[in-house]
Design an enzyme around this catalytic site. Sequence first.
Site, PDB file in Angstrom:
ATOM      1  NE  ARG A 144       4.253 -10.837  -2.633  1.00 42.66           N
ATOM      2  CZ  ARG A 144       3.447 -11.427  -3.517  1.00 42.66           C
ATOM      3  NH1 ARG A 144       3.676 -12.655  -3.904  1.00 42.66           N
ATOM      4  NH2 ARG A 144       2.408 -10.784  -4.007  1.00 42.66           N
ATOM      5  CB  CYS A 168       5.673 -14.092   4.596  1.00 40.74           C
ATOM      6  SG  CYS A 168       7.071 -13.483   5.522  1.00 40.74           S
ATOM      7  CB  VAL A 196      -4.563  -7.558   5.480  1.00 40.64           C
ATOM      8  CG1 VAL A 196      -3.671  -7.221   4.283  1.00 40.64           C
ATOM      9  CG2 VAL A 196      -5.061  -6.276   6.138  1.00 40.64           C
TER      10      VAL A 196
HETATM   11  N1  EPU Z   1      -3.828  -8.601  -3.347  1.00 40.89           N
HETATM   12  C1  EPU Z   1      -4.502  -9.118  -4.425  1.00 40.89           C
HETATM   13  N2  EPU Z   1      -4.004  -8.887  -5.672  1.00 40.89           N
HETATM   14  C2  EPU Z   1      -2.862  -8.174  -5.884  1.00 40.89           C
HETATM   15  C3  EPU Z   1      -2.175  -7.637  -4.771  1.00 40.89           C
HETATM   16  C4  EPU Z   1      -2.692  -7.872  -3.507  1.00 40.89           C
HETATM   17  O1  EPU Z   1      -5.541  -9.768  -4.260  1.00 40.89           O
HETATM   18  O2  EPU Z   1      -2.449  -8.015  -7.054  1.00 40.89           O
HETATM   19  C5  EPU Z   1      -4.343  -8.865  -1.985  1.00 40.89           C
HETATM   20  C6  EPU Z   1      -3.344  -9.730  -1.197  1.00 40.89           C
HETATM   21  O3  EPU Z   1      -3.475 -11.098  -1.491  1.00 40.89           O
HETATM   22  C7  EPU Z   1      -3.703  -9.412   0.225  1.00 40.89           C
HETATM   23  C8  EPU Z   1      -4.116  -7.936   0.126  1.00 40.89           C
HETATM   24  O4  EPU Z   1      -4.397  -7.669  -1.240  1.00 40.89           O
HETATM   25  O5  EPU Z   1      -4.802 -10.174   0.650  1.00 40.89           O
HETATM   26  C9  EPU Z   1      -3.072  -6.964   0.616  1.00 40.89           C
HETATM   27  O6  EPU Z   1      -1.858  -7.127  -0.084  1.00 40.89           O
HETATM   28  P1  EPU Z   1      -0.861  -5.917  -0.384  1.00 40.89           P
HETATM   29  O7  EPU Z   1      -0.611  -5.870  -1.841  1.00 40.89           O
HETATM   30  O8  EPU Z   1      -1.362  -4.695   0.286  1.00 40.89           O
HETATM   31  O9  EPU Z   1       0.436  -6.391   0.368  1.00 40.89           O
HETATM   32  P2  EPU Z   1       1.927  -6.496  -0.207  1.00 40.89           P
HETATM   33  O10 EPU Z   1       2.289  -5.287  -0.960  1.00 40.89           O
HETATM   34  O11 EPU Z   1       2.140  -7.826  -0.850  1.00 40.89           O
HETATM   35  C10 EPU Z   1       3.018  -5.294   1.829  1.00 40.89           C
HETATM   36  C11 EPU Z   1       4.094  -5.644   2.795  1.00 40.89           C
HETATM   37  C12 EPU Z   1       3.567  -6.673   3.771  1.00 40.89           C
HETATM   38  C13 EPU Z   1       2.388  -6.074   4.510  1.00 40.89           C
HETATM   39  C14 EPU Z   1       1.325  -5.648   3.492  1.00 40.89           C
HETATM   40  C15 EPU Z   1       0.151  -4.962   4.139  1.00 40.89           C
HETATM   41  C16 EPU Z   1       6.079  -5.381   1.512  1.00 40.89           C
HETATM   42  C17 EPU Z   1       7.234  -5.999   0.831  1.00 40.89           C
HETATM   43  N3  EPU Z   1       5.215  -6.190   2.071  1.00 40.89           N
HETATM   44  O12 EPU Z   1       2.713  -6.501   1.157  1.00 40.89           O
HETATM   45  O13 EPU Z   1       4.614  -6.898   4.697  1.00 40.89           O
HETATM   46  O14 EPU Z   1       1.849  -7.029   5.387  1.00 40.89           O
HETATM   47  O15 EPU Z   1       1.903  -4.758   2.527  1.00 40.89           O
HETATM   48  O16 EPU Z   1       0.544  -3.780   4.735  1.00 40.89           O
HETATM   49  O17 EPU Z   1       5.963  -4.156   1.568  1.00 40.89           O
HETATM   50  C18 EPU Z   1       5.983  -8.147   6.089  1.00 40.89           C
HETATM   51  O18 EPU Z   1       6.679  -7.119   6.172  1.00 40.89           O
HETATM   52  O19 EPU Z   1       6.132  -9.165   6.806  1.00 40.89           O
HETATM   53  C19 EPU Z   1       4.902  -8.166   5.115  1.00 40.89           C
HETATM   54  C20 EPU Z   1       4.268  -9.284   4.757  1.00 40.89           C
END
Ligand code: EPU
Length: 457
Positions: free
Chosen positions: A115, A139, A351
């Site tokens: 990502r 993932c 989440v």
């Molecule tokens: N979301 C939206 N729109 C967006 C961005 C996010 O609707 O533009 C939604 C997502 O679909 C989800 C929620 O907001 O339902 C949370 O997503 P978030 O953006 O916070 O997560 P992320 O940045 O994609 C990171 C970690 C994840 C971890 C989450 C929550 C990284 C690379 N990934 O993901 O880690 O679960 O924050 O803390 O930093 C992992 O390490 O296995 C992993 C998945």
Amino acid sequence: MSSLAVTDDASRAGARVGLKSDKIVINGGNPLRGRIEVRGAKNLATKAMVAALLADTPSILRDVPDISDVGVVTGMLEAYGVSVTKVAEGELRLDPSNVEKAHFAEIDALAGSSRIPILFCGPLLHRLGEALIPDLGGCRIGDRPIDFHMDALRAFGAIVDKSYEGIRLTAPDGLKGALIEFPYPSVGATEQVLLTAVLAEGVTELKNAAIEPEIMDLIAILQKMGAIIWMEPNRTIFIEGVDKLHGYNHKALFDRNEAASWASAALATDGDIYVGGAKQQELMTFLNVFRKAGGAFDIHEDGIRFYRGPGGLKPVQVETDVHPGFMTDWQQPLIVALTQATGVSFVHETVYENRFGFTDALIEMGANIEVHKDGLESITRRVPRRPLEQAAVITGPTPLHGADIRVPDLRGGFSHLIAALTAEGQSTISNVGIISRGYEHFIDKLALLGADFVYEG
Ligand code: EPU
């Protein structure tokens, strides 16, 4: 996405850290005992590497884990002309002096597995005036839209065009500070705003920002680079743009997700694991739940020892949430331990909308888990219900038996490892390369902890 594509991702991920086989055979039923070390967090180190792109001098990042997501970001940075050199074990020097446009095919080949490429948008717009973002990987735990990212970039003045290759961003009039409010405190979108606002002209105000410890560490790095960032209560972050940033020297925050995963492994297998490098502060919410579930821990200067307490394992009710809540990444390993607790546990996943797929394998191994795809009401809920959330009801204790299972995603994969270690008999787990995306040297660590397994690599 087909299972073939998942297999392909898994073997590519494994190959990046030198794993030769995608299969491990585990003889379960033995407690894991011993000491392992956790290093820098996947979810910080990879972003810190992107931040180096914003500087006009080299950066040094220490405690970088040897995981395949770091390999992906290294490849992306190199494609853009950043020289990434390993100067010592776990220490990278990132020199952005010769940043240049990359060949699309090169970044496309890498992006499918992670990502992180989305976070290149702001830095590339600042450095090159253009960013081309291919389809993203990571993932498959839900839709994972990028609307908050794109809306924020538009607010800074970027023009977003969708092309057959992916997303093309330009900023003909430069990027300017903006007032942005997220509908939900997204981790990635908050990082996107930070990495863009630091060099944008004027002040950015971000409301409803994520405040995970990894984000605080990224802010610390940006401050070292010369950025001006401050916070106000209620998740508001202000960033005053500066003209230029210089390189940083930083030791990455430890990986609290990895630490919590090994803690759950100790709990599930009735083992005793000393997680070197784990710190109490960033794990407080986890430690409370761990204790309520019957776990015990001793906090030391250089790590935390995790084991079972005297009263046996107890059921818990957990709701995943943004920080300072219980992280979504902690629920999968914990659920394995909860299959061994006496009573009924509830885990509400708020989440992501699809993060219980891994429980299919646990059920096959004998666990009693019901997944409620539309979630469950509960009068003791702490956070309001989110649309699309799900719940898992785990009734224990249930003995687990070995099975042939296939890793679906990173955290689910680690929970499969723990399940196989907890189960009586032999399990064969395939697709284990995915686990190397976020767990450094996990095969070596299993050996250090006395696990009985065969891995031909
Ligand atoms: N979301 C939206 N729109 C967006 C961005 C996010 O609707 O533009 C939604 C997502 O679909 C989800 C929620 O907001 O339902 C949370 O997503 P978030 O953006 O916070 O997560 P992320 O940045 O994609 C990171 C970690 C994840 C971890 C989450 C929550 C990284 C690379 N990934 O993901 O880690 O679960 O924050 O803390 O930093 C992992 O390490 O296995 C992993 C998945």
